[in-house]
Design an enzyme around this catalytic site. Structure first.
Site, PDB file in Angstrom:
ATOM      1  N   ASP A  80      -0.168   4.385   1.179  1.00 55.91           N
ATOM      2  CA  ASP A  80      -0.522   5.240   2.024  1.00 55.91           C
ATOM      3  C   ASP A  80       0.228   5.353   3.284  1.00 55.91           C
ATOM      4  O   ASP A  80       0.768   4.113   3.594  1.00 55.91           O
ATOM      5  CB  ASP A  80      -2.005   5.470   2.339  1.00 55.91           C
ATOM      6  CG  ASP A  80      -2.732   4.235   3.095  1.00 55.91           C
ATOM      7  OD1 ASP A  80      -2.359   3.147   2.451  1.00 55.91           O
ATOM      8  OD2 ASP A  80      -3.290   4.102   4.087  1.00 55.91           O
ATOM      9  N   HIS A 104       0.833  -1.239  -0.039  1.00 53.15           N
ATOM     10  CA  HIS A 104       0.204  -0.055   0.187  1.00 53.15           C
ATOM     11  C   HIS A 104       1.061   1.186   0.020  1.00 53.15           C
ATOM     12  O   HIS A 104       1.904   1.350   0.611  1.00 53.15           O
ATOM     13  CB  HIS A 104      -0.995  -0.037   0.953  1.00 53.15           C
ATOM     14  CG  HIS A 104      -0.163   0.006   2.542  1.00 53.15           C
ATOM     15  ND1 HIS A 104      -0.031   1.186   3.332  1.00 53.15           N
ATOM     16  CD2 HIS A 104       0.015  -1.024   3.412  1.00 53.15           C
ATOM     17  CE1 HIS A 104       0.553   0.802   4.508  1.00 53.15           C
ATOM     18  NE2 HIS A 104       0.527  -0.467   4.638  1.00 53.15           N
ATOM     19  N   GLU A 108      -4.820   1.632   2.768  1.00 54.96           N
ATOM     20  CA  GLU A 108      -5.103   0.587   3.903  1.00 54.96           C
ATOM     21  C   GLU A 108      -4.871   0.961   5.141  1.00 54.96           C
ATOM     22  O   GLU A 108      -5.487   0.151   5.896  1.00 54.96           O
ATOM     23  CB  GLU A 108      -3.604  -0.321   3.508  1.00 54.96           C
ATOM     24  CG  GLU A 108      -3.624  -1.709   3.972  1.00 54.96           C
ATOM     25  CD  GLU A 108      -2.709  -1.944   5.498  1.00 54.96           C
ATOM     26  OE1 GLU A 108      -2.887  -2.890   6.186  1.00 54.96           O
ATOM     27  OE2 GLU A 108      -2.289  -0.666   5.877  1.00 54.96           O
TER      28      GLU A 108
END
Length: 419
Positions: free
Chosen positions: A88, A86, A183
């Site tokens: 983020d 992910h 996520e």
């Protein structure tokens, strides 16, 4: 010796140092998807770099997902494998203006971070530093998190993609790449197109210590309790006002501290944890997360929590409440146990990369938790980061390189073990 273990031309650390300087923090209060548009800044860069490598189908979709394929270079009918990370970073600590610092040739000293000398990564508090003597440790500068969760995983997948393309002697089937947003706020796979992805099995690169692989997560629910109080002008409130926000405070303040609390549990013990409270005299809301490795325990904890609420509310007969439960994710072991070869290959890949594999359960969840129940069985492989979500986060260059080798071995082993 495997050709994979002779590889020395890694680019993973340089990629990581670039990626962490791009602010990709997600926002749990947002109503958009992805929750922050800035996450796409990294995703767009990843697509550009994949296209430059020769990954011709790399693209960013409307939801912020990056999809890409490294085509098979074997005549065998190998299962299609996906590697996922992910983009983020956690809302728990600032991810803006991250300034990574490389501490070369670490020798066991405490690491004092330059921009805030009160932030110290202490040798005796971070156990895995004992395994890092002589390695290059990467930290933030003391005012932000680092972003190893999960830009280490992103960088590892990107470097592995480059190496697979540059080393056709490493035989593999079709390899799918998936980079997700959001996520960290539990929404990472909400709009993943599993059919479009076209993979049979997957591996998230989102774990911690080098050599670890995780096939078990918490099962998770969210609970939202809304208290409806009685609001009266405070000058005339005697025997009339029943404050929702005070009642909510009592509910939280009288929760057990020696059990069912993150502060007092470990291993496979579950918990009930208040994460947010807001309100007024008339109406107050408390949000909880409920966690346990055994899914069946969640309803028991929720019943206990609701009984606790009822007991508090019994002293306020004019007040009412609502109690809402929302399923968040389930223990991926329920799915992964049906496909033992996924873990067997992951463990052997770690061995071939020169480490002693450690099979773990996670006191948390990953994108792989939900992907497993969406039809993509997906354990979690180490990415090498430590002390996630805070200013003491760190990772070593050498551990990220070991993760790259592990990805290459996983890809190679699926081809090798296909008849």
């Amino acid at each position: 010796m495997s050709i994979i273990n002779t590889i020395k031309d890694f680019s993973v650390a340089e990629r990581f140092l670039r990626y962490v300087q791009i602010d990709t923090q997600s926002d749990p209060s947002s109503e958009t998807f992805p929750s922050t548009e800035k996450q796409k800044n990294l995703s767009k860069l990843l697509v550009e770099e994949l296209l430059a490598m020769g990954v011709t189908d790399a693209h960013l979709d409307q939801y912020g997902y990056v999809y890409a394929t490294i085509p098979s270079n074997t005549t065998k009918n190998v299962p299609v494998i996906c590697f996922c990370s992910h983009v983020d970073t956690s809302p728990d600590s600032s991810g803006e203006n991250v300034k990574p610092v490389v501490h070369h040739n670490y020798q066991g000293q405490n690491l004092v971070l330059p921009d805030d000398k009160s932030i110290v990564i202490r040798y005796d508090e971070h156990r895995d530093l004992a395994n890092q003597i002589g390695n290059d440790i990467i930290t933030a500068s003391g005012t932000t998190l680092l972003g190893a969760d999960d830009k280490a995983g992103v960088a590892e997948i990107m470097d592995a993609a480059r190496l697979l393309l540059n080393h056709p002697e490493i035989k593999h089937g079709d390899i799918k790449i998936l980079f997700t947003p959001d996520e960290e706020i539990g929404l990472g796979v909400n709009f993943v197109n599993i059919e479009k992805l076209g993979a049979q099995f997957g591996y998230t690169m989102d774990g911690e210590k080098a050599g670890t692989i995780e096939d078990e997560t918490f099962s998770a629910d969210g609970v939202k309790i809304t208290i409806h109080g009685i609001s009266v002008h405070p000058g005339f409130a005697q025997d009339k006002m029943q404050s929702a926000i005070k009642i909510a405070s009592k509910i939280i303040g009288t929760l057990p501290e020696d059990r069912l609390s993150p502060e007092s549990t470990s291993g496979k013990e579950g918990f009930v944890h208040p994460t947010h409270m807001s309100g007024t005299v008339e109406k107050a809301t408390i949000e909880f997360i409920v966690r346990d490795h055994a899914t069946s325990n969640l309803s028991r904890y929720e019943t206990e929590l609701e009984n606790h609420v009822k007991n508090i509310l019994s002293k306020y007969p004019k007040c009412t409440y609502t109690f809402e439960v929302q399923e968040q994710y389930r223990n991926m072991k329920e799915i992964l146990d049906q496909y033992p070869q996924i873990m067997e290959i992951g463990i052997e890949a770690i061995q071939r990369a020169g480490m002693n594999p450690e099979r773990r359960s996670i006191r948390g969840g990953t994108d792989g938790s939900r992907l497993s129940f969406m039809g993509l069985p997906c354990p979690n492989v180490f990415a090498g980061g430590h002390a996630f979500h805070g200013k003491q986060e760190w990772v070593s260059r050498q551990d990220m390189e070991k993760a790259v080798l592990t990805i290459l071995h996983i890809a190679s082993l699926w081809e090798e073990k296909t008849n």
